[in-house]
Motif scaffolding. Structure first.
Motif, PDB file in Angstrom:
ATOM      1  N   ILE A  10       0.868  -1.190   0.043  1.00 54.04           N
ATOM      2  CA  ILE A  10       0.063   0.006  -0.011  1.00 54.04           C
ATOM      3  C   ILE A  10       0.896   1.272   0.102  1.00 54.04           C
ATOM      4  O   ILE A  10       1.966   1.219   0.658  1.00 54.04           O
ATOM      5  CB  ILE A  10      -0.970  -0.156   1.129  1.00 54.04           C
ATOM      6  CG1 ILE A  10      -1.916   0.979   0.982  1.00 54.04           C
ATOM      7  CG2 ILE A  10      -0.071   0.127   2.490  1.00 54.04           C
ATOM      8  CD1 ILE A  10      -2.948   0.974   2.333  1.00 54.04           C
ATOM      9  N   TRP A  27      -3.413   0.483  -3.362  1.00 55.25           N
ATOM     10  CA  TRP A  27      -3.186  -0.850  -3.113  1.00 55.25           C
ATOM     11  C   TRP A  27      -2.475  -1.635  -4.592  1.00 55.25           C
ATOM     12  O   TRP A  27      -3.191  -1.364  -5.621  1.00 55.25           O
ATOM     13  CB  TRP A  27      -4.229  -1.597  -2.629  1.00 55.25           C
ATOM     14  CG  TRP A  27      -4.628  -1.523  -1.339  1.00 55.25           C
ATOM     15  CD1 TRP A  27      -5.336  -0.350  -0.959  1.00 55.25           C
ATOM     16  CD2 TRP A  27      -4.184  -2.152  -0.212  1.00 55.25           C
ATOM     17  NE1 TRP A  27      -5.419  -0.361   0.455  1.00 55.25           N
ATOM     18  CE2 TRP A  27      -4.882  -1.641   0.924  1.00 55.25           C
ATOM     19  CE3 TRP A  27      -3.549  -3.341  -0.122  1.00 55.25           C
ATOM     20  CZ2 TRP A  27      -4.653  -2.217   2.251  1.00 55.25           C
ATOM     21  CZ3 TRP A  27      -3.204  -4.111   1.274  1.00 55.25           C
ATOM     22  CH2 TRP A  27      -3.840  -3.250   2.519  1.00 55.25           C
ATOM     23  N   ALA A  58      -7.297   2.382   5.194  1.00 51.77           N
ATOM     24  CA  ALA A  58      -6.337   1.523   4.414  1.00 51.77           C
ATOM     25  C   ALA A  58      -6.835   0.051   4.878  1.00 51.77           C
ATOM     26  O   ALA A  58      -6.974  -0.914   4.042  1.00 51.77           O
ATOM     27  CB  ALA A  58      -4.955   1.638   4.734  1.00 51.77           C
ATOM     28  N   GLY A  62      -8.150  -3.207   2.842  1.00 53.48           N
ATOM     29  CA  GLY A  62      -7.366  -4.466   2.973  1.00 53.48           C
ATOM     30  C   GLY A  62      -8.169  -5.780   3.205  1.00 53.48           C
ATOM     31  O   GLY A  62      -8.155  -6.862   2.519  1.00 53.48           O
TER      32      GLY A  62
END
Length: 70
Positions: A10, A27, A58, A62
């Motif tokens: 990332i 990403w 983030a 994910g």
């Protein structure tokens, strides 16, 4: 069934040129086995874009990426 090792990473970046910092997360992924077999595979075109967002954190992105890979 095949097992393929991936490197997922990332990068947080600013999308604005003004003084206001508009953070967004990008990403990317690479096939881990390619990095050690051939030196010419360490090029940018072996890095694949997965997603970007300036609204989600983030880790939220994910979790969605891991769910898609399962």
């Amino acid at each position: 069934v095949a097992s393929v090792p991936l490197i997922i990473f990332i990068d947080d970046a600013s999308g604005n040129r003004s003084k206001k910092w508009n953070r967004h997360f990008n990403w990317f992924l690479q096939l881990a086995g390619l990095l050690y077999i051939y030196k010419e595979t360490q090029q940018d075109y072996h890095t694949h874009f997965v997603c970007t967002s300036n609204r989600l954190e983030a880790l939220e992105m994910g979790h969605a990426i891991v769910n898609d890979l399962d």
